[in-house]
Enzyme design. Structure first.
Site, PDB file in Angstrom:
ATOM      1  N   GLU A 245       0.922  -1.124  -0.063  1.00  0.00           N
ATOM      2  CA  GLU A 245       0.107   0.061   0.063  1.00  0.00           C
ATOM      3  C   GLU A 245       0.870   1.169  -0.144  1.00  0.00           C
ATOM      4  O   GLU A 245       1.745   1.369   0.955  1.00  0.00           O
ATOM      5  CB  GLU A 245      -0.852  -0.266   1.220  1.00  0.00           C
ATOM      6  CG  GLU A 245      -2.027   0.921   1.259  1.00  0.00           C
ATOM      7  CD  GLU A 245      -1.997   2.036   2.154  1.00  0.00           C
ATOM      8  OE1 GLU A 245      -1.510   3.034   1.879  1.00  0.00           O
ATOM      9  OE2 GLU A 245      -2.240   1.851   3.452  1.00  0.00           O
TER      10      GLU A 245
ATOM     11  N   CYS B   5      -2.024   7.845   4.829  1.00  0.00           N
ATOM     12  CA  CYS B   5      -2.162   7.568   3.408  1.00  0.00           C
ATOM     13  C   CYS B   5      -3.503   7.912   2.884  1.00  0.00           C
ATOM     14  O   CYS B   5      -3.628   8.119   1.414  1.00  0.00           O
ATOM     15  CB  CYS B   5      -1.934   6.080   3.138  1.00  0.00           C
ATOM     16  SG  CYS B   5      -2.755   5.015   4.298  1.00  0.00           S
TER      17      CYS B   5
END
Lengths: 493, 493
Positions: B232, B269
Site C-alpha cells: 500500500e 495515506c
C-alpha cells in the site's frame, strides 16, 4: 485460411473501443449479462457441424473430444450466466451506521466486487474451445463485467473466428454494448506484447507454456502501471502410489494411469507426468502392467507440428539424462506429427540431482521415480515445484498412517486427489484449477469453476452513500435478494 | 536504543524456523488461533504506559493518538480472532459426488482457503502500532495460518521490540509453535531484499512509499518463484466539491477539510492531497474559509527527520511548478522537523500538463485544482492515477445530476465517500483499504478489515477424499457449523 496479424493501430483501436464498451457494460445488470452469456452458448451450438469439422481440421483432435469440449464451453457460459443472474457472487458486505458510537460516529459502509476493466485473453493451443475464444477466461471476465479482447491462437484461428462470430451474434441479439468482445489475430510475439502493454488493458488470462506465460507476466509487471496476469502454465501432476495398496491394486492402478497418461495424446495440463512410488514387488508388477498398456497404446497426432516437435525433443532430452531407463513405449512407431506414449523410470537419488527431470514434458509421457522408502518419497515431494494437482493412490488406512505426506503435498498443489487421476477437471464451485508457481503465476486464483470470476474483479467500498446512489446489490431493501454479510451476519436481507 | 541489522545468516535462520513453525501452525484450529490473537491483544495492553511513552518518543505522535492506535491494534487482533473462531471465512465449497452422472460420474470435490506460508511484514513509519509489528498485515497473516517475520521500521524500533515481546508472550501462553512470529531489525536495504528473496518466503505485506513498495514488488516478481506482494503505497485521495452545494455549504466543507488535511500532521495515506472544484464564488469563499483555518493550524513535529525533509522538499518542488499559487499557510513558522500546513491552487489546464502535481506530498498539504466546469473536472479525474479513496461533496440531488462522475471515479479508487473526508479508516468487513496502482500493487485486495486475510490464502480442492482425511471445515457433518456453499446453495450444513 490465413489471418493477418493485427497492427499496432488495430490493437490501440481495440483497446479504445473496449474502454468505451466497458463504461456502459460494467453497469449492466446480472440478469442482462446472463442473457448475453446464455446467448453465447446458444450461438456456439448454432454453429453446428461447421465448428466441429473446423476444429478437428485445425487441431487433429477427434470428433468426440471436440463435441465434448463444445459442451464444456457452452456449459461454463451457462454456469456463469446462472452465477451472475443469482447475484450473490459480488460478496456484498454491509456495515450500517452507528451515529452514536463513542468516541466517533461510525459511517455506513458497503462493499462489493466491481470489474477491473478490459481483459486480454490468449487462446490456448490445447483447448480450441474450452480455453480459447469463449473459454473459461472469456466467460468469467464477461460475467465479471469486463470487456474481452481475445488474441486467437494461430494454430486454430479459423475455429476462433467462428466462435468470435457466434459471440458477435449474441452481442447483437441481446443488445450488449458494441465491442464488449473483440477478436484479433497475432502469430507474432509483438501483438501479444502490444495488447499487454496498452495502458487501457487491466488484466490478462493465459493458458500455455511456462516460457510464454512468464514472458507475459514479466511484461505486465514492468508496465508503468502493473496489472494482474493469471497464467496457467506448467504442471507435472505427481501421482503417489503408496506401497501396501500398490501390492494389492497394482493392476487397477496401472489401468487407470495408462488411460490418464495417454488420453488426448497427453496434451492436458493435468497429465500425470510424474509417478512416485517405493521400490519393491508392487512397483515391479505395476510397471509391468502399465508397460503392457503403454505398449498397446497407439501414437496420436498432436495439436500441431510445434507441439509434436517439442514433445520429441523433450522426450529425447529426458532419456539422455543420467539414470533414466525406458520402461515401455508404444509398440507402433509414430509419424513426425504424432506423440508416442512412453514411460521411463529413474531412482529418487538421480531425480533429485537433476532439475531438468522435474520439468514438464507436454505429451503422453510419464516418469516413474523409484524411492527407497516413504521418507525418500517425502523428500522428493518437498523438493518439488508447485503443481496444479497431486494425487495419492492408497487405502484410507495406509494414507492415514502417512498423513504427513498430505500435509506436505498440500503445499505444492492446488488440488489433491485420492484414488483418482488428475485428468478430468470438473467445472463447479469447488474446483480449484490453479496452484503454486510454476503451475500458475498466482496461486490465490482458479482458472476453472465459478470462482474464476474473482481474477477479474476488485472490491469497492461505498461510504455514506444515499440509498439512491448505491448499486442495487447494496441498496438497503436488497432488491436483488442476494446473500449479503450484513453487520457480520450472512443473510438474504 | 541501537538495534543491529539482521545478518544474512539470521535472515536465513528466521525463514527456516518460520517454515518449521508453519508446518504445524497451518493445521491449528480457528479456535486456537483465536486464543493466540486475543492473547496478543491482551499482552499489548499489558505493556501499559511503557508502550505509549516509547512510541511517543520515537514517533513524535501525541499520547491520544498512540492510545487510539493501540486500541485499533488490539481491536483488529480481536476482530481476526472472532473471524477465525467463527470459521466461515475459509469459503468452503462442496460439490457432492454424482456416481450415476452420464457420460462420466462426478467425483466429490470440496474446496477451502489454505495459508500461503511464511509472510514478511514491513513495519510502516506512520503507524507504529496499527500497521507495524502487530499491525493489520501481521494479524491477518497469523489469522490466515501463516507465520510472520516482521522487519521493524528503524524509526520506531524500540516500540517494535516491545510489541514483539508481547507477541512472544502470547505464543508462550497459548502454546503456539515457536517462531510462528519473529522480529528482525534492518536499517539497510539489504535486509528487506534478503527477506523477500528467500525461497521460503511466500508473501509480503508493506505500507510505505511508492519507491519502497515498488522495489519490493519488483524484487518479488523477479524471484525464480514470484510471490505476491501487497504494498500500500501512494494516494492523494481526490475530494470533488460540486459547485451548487459548495456555494451553500462552503463553510462547513472548509472546516471539514481543514481538519482532515492537518490531522496527524497530514501523515496518513488517506490525507486529502487534491481538491477538485469548479471555479466561481463558491470556490472563492471555500478557499478563503479553508485558508483561515490553515493559517490558524500549527506546524506539527513529523514522524522523523527523513519524513520532514521530504515534506519540505516536495512542497518546495510543487510550489516551483508553473501556475501554482499559495493560497494559505500556517501563520507560525515550523522547525526543521515540523510540517507546516499549506494549501495551494492551480488551474486544471496547468495541472493536466504537469504529472508531478499528481504525485503524493506526504504531509499537511493539499492542492486545489480549479476547473472551468464539471466537464473539465471529469477530464482531470479520467487522467488521474489510482487512489485509495475519492470523495464527493454535494447534495444527493446534485450528485445525481452528475452521476457520470461517480461512474468514472469508481474506476480510480478503492473507496468512494459521499459528504465525508477520506481520513478515518473503519476496521470492518465492508472496508476496502486498497485501490488501483499506485495506491497498491494489487487492487483486488484490501489491507484493512476482515477481508485483508484473503491476501495470505489460496484455495485448495480436495477430490474424492474419505471424510476422515478432510479438514474439519469440509467434513460432511460440518462439525464447525460454518457457512458453506454446498451444491450451489449457501447453508450452515
Amino acid at each position: 485460411m490465413d489471418h493477418k496479424d493485427a497492427s499496432l493501430q488495430e490493437v490501440n483501436a481495440a483497446l479504445q473501443a473496449a474502454q468505451v464498451a466497458y463504461l456502459s457494460y460494467k453497469n449492466i445488470s446480472g440478469k442482462k449479462k446472463a442473457e448475453f452469456l446464455n446467448a453465447i452458448a446458444d450461438e456456439i451450438e448454432a454453429l453446428g457441424a461447421d465448428l466441429i469439422t473446423t476444429a478437428m481440421r485445425e487441431t487433429n483432435l477427434p470428433e468426440a473430444r471436440i463435441i465434448g469440449e463444445r459442451g464444456r464451453t457452452t456449459g461454463h457460459c451457462r454456469m456463469f450466466a446462472k452465477l451472475v443472474e443469482e447475484g450473490s457472487w459480488v460478496e456484498a458486505r454491509i456495515d450500517t451506521a452507528q451515529p452514536d458510537r463513542q468516541p466517533l460516529p461510525k459511517p455506513d459502509i458497503r462493499k462489493m466486487s466491481a470489474p477491473l476493466g478490459p481483459v486480454i485473453v490468449f487462446g490456448a493451443a490445447n483447448f480450441p474451445l474450452a480455453y480459447s475464444t469463449a473459454g473459461g477466461d472469456t466467460a468469467s471476465a464477461l460475467a465479471a463485467g469486463c470487456p474481452v479482447i481475445v488474441k486467437a491462437h494461430p494454430a486454430h484461428a479459423d475455429t476462433s473466428e467462428l466462435v468470435a462470430r457466434a459471440i458477435q451474434k449474441a452481442i447483437e441479439k441481446t443488445g450488449m454494448p458494441q465491442n464488449v468482445f473483440q477478436h484479433l489475430h497475432g502469430k507474432s510475439f509483438e501483438v501479444g506484447q502490444a495488447l499487454i502493454k496498452h495502458p487501457l488493458t487491466k488484466a490478462v488470462g493465459f493458458t500455455g507454456s511456462l516460457v510464454g506465460g512468464k514472458a507475459l507476466f514479466d511484461a505486465a509487471n514492468q508496465r508503468p502501471e502493473p496489472i494482474p496476469v493469471f497464467a496457467e502454465m506448467s504442471s507435472i501432476n505427481p501421482v503417489i502410489l503408496l506401497p501396501e495398496s500398490l501390492e494389492k491394486d497394482f493392476e487397477k492402478t496401472a489401468l487407470m494411469l495408462a488411460s490418464s497418461i495417454t488420453v488426448g495424446v497427453g496434451q492436458f495440463c493435468t497429465n500425470p507426468g510424474l509417478i512416485l512410488a517405493v521400490d519393491g514387488n508392487g512397483l515391479k508388477n505395476f510397471i509391468a502392467k502399465l508397460g503392457e498398456e503403454i505398449k498397446k497404446a497407439l501414437p496420436g497426432t498432436m495439436l500441431h507440428h510445434g507441439i509434436a516437435d517439442n514433445y520429441h525433443r523433450r522426450v529425447a532430452q529426458t532419456l539422455a539424462q543420467q539414470g533414466i531407463k525406458i520402461e515401455s513405449e508404444s509398440g507402433q512407431k509414430g509419424e513426425n506429427n504424432q506423440g508416442q506414449p512412453l514411460i521411463a523410470s529413474v531412482s529418487a537419488q538421480d531425480f533429485l540431482k537433476n532439475h531438468l527431470l522435474a520439468e514438464e514434458v507436454f505429451g503422453p509421457f510419464s516418469l516413474i521415480v523409484k524411492c527407497k522408502d516413504v521418507t525418500e518419497l517425502n523428500t522428493v515431494i518437498i523438493h518439488g515445484h508447485g503443481q496444479l494437482t497431486s494425487s495419492i493412490i492408497g487405502s484410507e488406512e495406509e494414507i492415514s498412517t502417512h498423513k504427513n505426506l498430505l500435509n506436505v503435498l498440500v503445499e505444492k498443489a492446488g488440488r489433491l486427489i485420492i484414488n483418482g487421476v488428475p485428468t478430468g477437471v470438473e467445472v463447479c464451485p469447488s474446483m480449484n484449477h490453479g496452484g503454486p508457481f510454476p503451475a500458475t503465476t498466482d496461486s490465490r486464483f482458479t482458472a476453472v469453476g465459478t470462482d474464476a470470476i474473482k481474477r477479474f474483479v476488485r472490491p469497492v467500498s461505498f461510504q455514506n452513500f444515499p440509498d439512491t446512489l448505491l448499486p442495487d446489490e447494496l441498496k438497503e431493501s436488497n432488491p436483488l435478494n442476494i446473500w449479503r454479510y450484513r453487520n457480520s451476519e450472512w443473510m438474504k436481507k
